[in-house]
Design an enzyme around this catalytic site. Structure first.
Site, PDB file in Angstrom:
ATOM      1  N   ARG A   1       0.920  -1.182   0.043  1.00 51.83           N
ATOM      2  CA  ARG A   1      -0.091   0.016   0.084  1.00 51.83           C
ATOM      3  C   ARG A   1       0.961   1.047  -0.070  1.00 51.83           C
ATOM      4  O   ARG A   1       0.500   2.149  -0.784  1.00 51.83           O
ATOM      5  CB  ARG A   1      -0.815   0.022   1.286  1.00 51.83           C
ATOM      6  CG  ARG A   1      -1.808   1.491   1.269  1.00 51.83           C
ATOM      7  CD  ARG A   1      -2.689   1.312   2.452  1.00 51.83           C
ATOM      8  NE  ARG A   1      -3.686   0.443   2.229  1.00 51.83           N
ATOM      9  CZ  ARG A   1      -4.540  -0.134   3.226  1.00 51.83           C
ATOM     10  NH1 ARG A   1      -4.389   0.237   4.541  1.00 51.83           N
ATOM     11  NH2 ARG A   1      -5.388  -0.960   2.967  1.00 51.83           N
TER      12      ARG A   1
ATOM     13  N   ARG B   1     -10.307   2.385  -2.863  1.00 51.91           N
ATOM     14  CA  ARG B   1      -9.078   1.911  -2.249  1.00 51.91           C
ATOM     15  C   ARG B   1      -9.099   2.811  -0.953  1.00 51.91           C
ATOM     16  O   ARG B   1      -9.162   4.127  -1.055  1.00 51.91           O
ATOM     17  CB  ARG B   1      -7.742   2.156  -3.001  1.00 51.91           C
ATOM     18  CG  ARG B   1      -7.558   1.642  -4.424  1.00 51.91           C
ATOM     19  CD  ARG B   1      -7.708   0.385  -4.314  1.00 51.91           C
ATOM     20  NE  ARG B   1      -6.450  -0.286  -3.685  1.00 51.91           N
ATOM     21  CZ  ARG B   1      -6.392  -1.566  -3.260  1.00 51.91           C
ATOM     22  NH1 ARG B   1      -7.320  -2.484  -3.489  1.00 51.91           N
ATOM     23  NH2 ARG B   1      -5.195  -1.837  -2.754  1.00 51.91           N
TER      24      ARG B   1
ATOM     25  N   LEU C   1      -6.726   4.459   1.680  1.00 52.35           N
ATOM     26  CA  LEU C   1      -5.465   5.330   1.632  1.00 52.35           C
ATOM     27  C   LEU C   1      -4.647   5.380   2.948  1.00 52.35           C
ATOM     28  O   LEU C   1      -5.342   5.439   4.004  1.00 52.35           O
ATOM     29  CB  LEU C   1      -5.687   6.701   1.156  1.00 52.35           C
ATOM     30  CG  LEU C   1      -6.551   6.956  -0.147  1.00 52.35           C
ATOM     31  CD1 LEU C   1      -6.942   8.271  -0.610  1.00 52.35           C
ATOM     32  CD2 LEU C   1      -5.325   6.165  -1.280  1.00 52.35           C
TER      33      LEU C   1
ATOM     34  N   ASN D   1     -14.301  13.460   0.001  1.00 55.20           N
ATOM     35  CA  ASN D   1     -15.176  12.131  -0.094  1.00 55.20           C
ATOM     36  C   ASN D   1     -16.460  12.085  -0.133  1.00 55.20           C
ATOM     37  O   ASN D   1     -17.003  13.091   0.707  1.00 55.20           O
ATOM     38  CB  ASN D   1     -14.389  10.946   0.686  1.00 55.20           C
ATOM     39  CG  ASN D   1     -14.848   9.662   0.151  1.00 55.20           C
ATOM     40  OD1 ASN D   1     -14.970   9.247  -1.128  1.00 55.20           O
ATOM     41  ND2 ASN D   1     -15.442   8.931   1.222  1.00 55.20           N
TER      42      ASN D   1
ATOM     43  N   HIS E   1     -19.551   9.628   0.904  1.00 56.99           N
ATOM     44  CA  HIS E   1     -19.891   8.530   1.158  1.00 56.99           C
ATOM     45  C   HIS E   1     -21.484   8.190   1.321  1.00 56.99           C
ATOM     46  O   HIS E   1     -22.247   9.062   1.765  1.00 56.99           O
ATOM     47  CB  HIS E   1     -19.541   8.122   2.935  1.00 56.99           C
ATOM     48  CG  HIS E   1     -19.732   6.886   3.379  1.00 56.99           C
ATOM     49  ND1 HIS E   1     -18.945   5.830   3.003  1.00 56.99           N
ATOM     50  CD2 HIS E   1     -20.743   6.331   4.250  1.00 56.99           C
ATOM     51  CE1 HIS E   1     -19.398   4.625   3.731  1.00 56.99           C
ATOM     52  NE2 HIS E   1     -20.431   5.062   4.480  1.00 56.99           N
TER      53      HIS E   1
ATOM     54  N   THR F   1      -9.935  12.024   6.565  1.00 55.06           N
ATOM     55  CA  THR F   1      -9.179  11.845   7.587  1.00 55.06           C
ATOM     56  C   THR F   1      -8.393  10.525   7.619  1.00 55.06           C
ATOM     57  O   THR F   1      -9.128   9.564   6.999  1.00 55.06           O
ATOM     58  CB  THR F   1      -9.758  12.289   9.063  1.00 55.06           C
ATOM     59  OG1 THR F   1     -10.677  11.427   9.367  1.00 55.06           O
ATOM     60  CG2 THR F   1     -10.138  13.776   9.117  1.00 55.06           C
TER      61      THR F   1
END
Length: 190
Positions: free
Chosen positions: A65, A91, A93, A107, A109, A141
């Site tokens: 990763r 993915r 992070l 992001n 969601h 975060t």
């Protein structure tokens, strides 16, 4: 003029909504790049057809990763973004990557956070007997799906809903909400 880079993994429908709203509404911003972790992501063709730079950083070609995150960051930094937008980027992070873009990475969601972080949100909302579901735009975060919220939209859960019918209605709201939230961030209102 703020520079926006969008990360995708698939069809890129939220990316399309953002690109179209940015152009149509004359934001003080421009989508300068779209980066995918999957070479077959359909959204790449849309971006290319709109003159937006694209890049692929295939996660399957990296042993760890950390190596993937480093290559992804290099691709992103080459586009010099002011704002990084995850739009169906599937993915997780690493903490160092998230810290690198802290305060400038969004992001969306598909749940009303803090309820149902992670996967299978629609199924989990139905199984829990919730009256409504929805979507949340939040800053990213290191803790998955727990960053400060920018905006939310609720969708009623209807009798007979399954995860697919609910997901389709939530997606309509995502396409409305995400561009509004990104615009608010680039205009300094969020």
């Amino acid at each position: 003029m703020k520079r926006i880079v969008i990360l995708i993994s698939g069809r890129g429908s939220n990316m399309e909504a953002i690109v179209q709203a940015c152009a149509a509404e004359g934001w003080p911003a421009q989508v300068v790049g779209v980066v995918s972790n999957r070479p077959e992501a359909a959204g790449l063709a849309f971006a290319q057809s709109h003159g937006i730079a694209t890049a692929v950083v295939d996660h399957k070609t990296f042993a760890s990763r950390d190596e993937f995150d480093a290559a992804l960051a290099a691709a992103i930094d080459g586009l010099a973004p002011d704002l990084l937008v995850l739009a169906g980027f599937m993915r997780i992070l690493g903490a160092a990557f998230v810290q690198r873009y802290e305060g400038r990475m969004l992001n969306i969601h598909p749940s009303l956070l803090p309820a149902f972080p992670g996967l299978h949100t629609h199924r989990r909302a139905i199984e829990a007997g919730c009256a409504e579901a929805g979507c949340t735009v939040h800053y990213v975060t290191a803790e998955l799906d727990h960053g400060p919220m920018v905006a939310q939209a609720a969708v009623p859960i209807l009798p007979g809903d399954d995860e697919h019918s609910l997901a389709a209605r939530v997606l309509v709201e995502e396409h409305r909400l995400y561009p509004q939230a990104v615009r608010a961030v680039v205009e300094g209102r969020a």
